[in-house]
Design an enzyme around this catalytic site. Structure first.
Site, PDB file in Angstrom:
ATOM      1  N   CYS A  68       1.059  -1.184   0.130  1.00 52.42           N
ATOM      2  CA  CYS A  68      -0.202  -0.211   0.100  1.00 52.42           C
ATOM      3  C   CYS A  68       1.086   1.260  -0.046  1.00 52.42           C
ATOM      4  O   CYS A  68       2.250   0.978  -0.225  1.00 52.42           O
ATOM      5  CB  CYS A  68      -1.109   0.111   1.147  1.00 52.42           C
ATOM      6  SG  CYS A  68      -0.310   0.004   2.812  1.00 52.42           S
ATOM      7  N   HIS A 101      13.778 -14.024  12.195  1.00 54.21           N
ATOM      8  CA  HIS A 101      13.932 -13.746  13.599  1.00 54.21           C
ATOM      9  C   HIS A 101      12.668 -13.719  14.112  1.00 54.21           C
ATOM     10  O   HIS A 101      12.361 -13.772  15.266  1.00 54.21           O
ATOM     11  CB  HIS A 101      14.896 -12.710  13.955  1.00 54.21           C
ATOM     12  CG  HIS A 101      16.219 -12.542  13.520  1.00 54.21           C
ATOM     13  ND1 HIS A 101      17.153 -12.550  14.704  1.00 54.21           N
ATOM     14  CD2 HIS A 101      16.929 -12.603  12.582  1.00 54.21           C
ATOM     15  CE1 HIS A 101      18.423 -12.947  14.232  1.00 54.21           C
ATOM     16  NE2 HIS A 101      18.325 -12.771  13.145  1.00 54.21           N
TER      17      HIS A 101
HETATM   18  C1  RB5 Z   1      -4.502   4.958   0.680  1.00 54.49           C
HETATM   19  O1  RB5 Z   1      -4.571   6.230   0.501  1.00 54.49           O
HETATM   20  C2  RB5 Z   1      -3.509   4.689   2.096  1.00 54.49           C
HETATM   21  O2  RB5 Z   1      -4.087   5.064   3.188  1.00 54.49           O
HETATM   22  C3  RB5 Z   1      -3.038   3.469   1.974  1.00 54.49           C
HETATM   23  O3  RB5 Z   1      -2.493   2.911   0.809  1.00 54.49           O
HETATM   24  C4  RB5 Z   1      -2.143   2.728   3.005  1.00 54.49           C
HETATM   25  O4  RB5 Z   1      -0.887   3.573   2.924  1.00 54.49           O
HETATM   26  C5  RB5 Z   1      -2.583   2.812   4.509  1.00 54.49           C
HETATM   27  O5  RB5 Z   1      -2.016   2.781   5.488  1.00 54.49           O
END
Ligand code: RB5
Length: 125
Positions: A68, A101
């Site tokens: 993400c 670990h």
């Molecule tokens: C999305 O905008 C963002 O919140 C997501 O990709 C992530 O980094 C959340 O922790």
């Protein structure tokens, strides 16, 4: 040694990184199930964290990868599942260390702020 079965998921913030990771894994002979997302269109990251974590907890897959924007949301979401040890890492050394670990079974990567993406410079420091 047999390669582990892998599953990978991302939200829009990690889409480009996920594409690169999938290509890298396949070129190195790994089989990886890619559950999306498949574009930079906005999606909800917990949906993908839940699917990857469920597949690892159930034993359907050996290891998971989640991407993400930061890697943090995915790690928080995945770690809600008993049996999941998810960790955000920023380079290959940390990835190897936490696997050995901490018995980490879900690797979380940031679409930004990782040490592979040298093109990104956080203006806020
Ligand atoms: C999305 O905008 C963002 O919140 C997501 O990709 C992530 O980094 C959340 O922790």
């Amino acid at each position: 040694m047999e390669k582990p079965s892998l599953i990978i998921g991302t939200d829009h913030g990690g889409f480009e990184l996920k594409e690169a990771v999938v290509a890298h894994l396949k070129s190195n002979g790994y089989e990886v199930e890619d559950i999306g997302c498949y574009s930079t269109e906005s999606v909800d990251y917990p949906d993908y964290a839940n699917r990857v974590a469920s597949a690892v907890v159930s034993g359907e897959k050996d290891l998971g990868i989640l991407c993400c924007t930061t890697g943090i949301g995915m790690s928080v979401a995945a770690n809600r599942f008993p049996g999941i040890q998810a960790a955000v890492v920023t380079d290959a050394d940390l990835a190897a260390k936490t696997r050995v670990h901490n018995n980490t079974n879900v690797l979380c990567l940031a679409g930004r702020w990782n040490h592979v993406d040298h093109s990104y410079h956080d203006p806020t420091g």
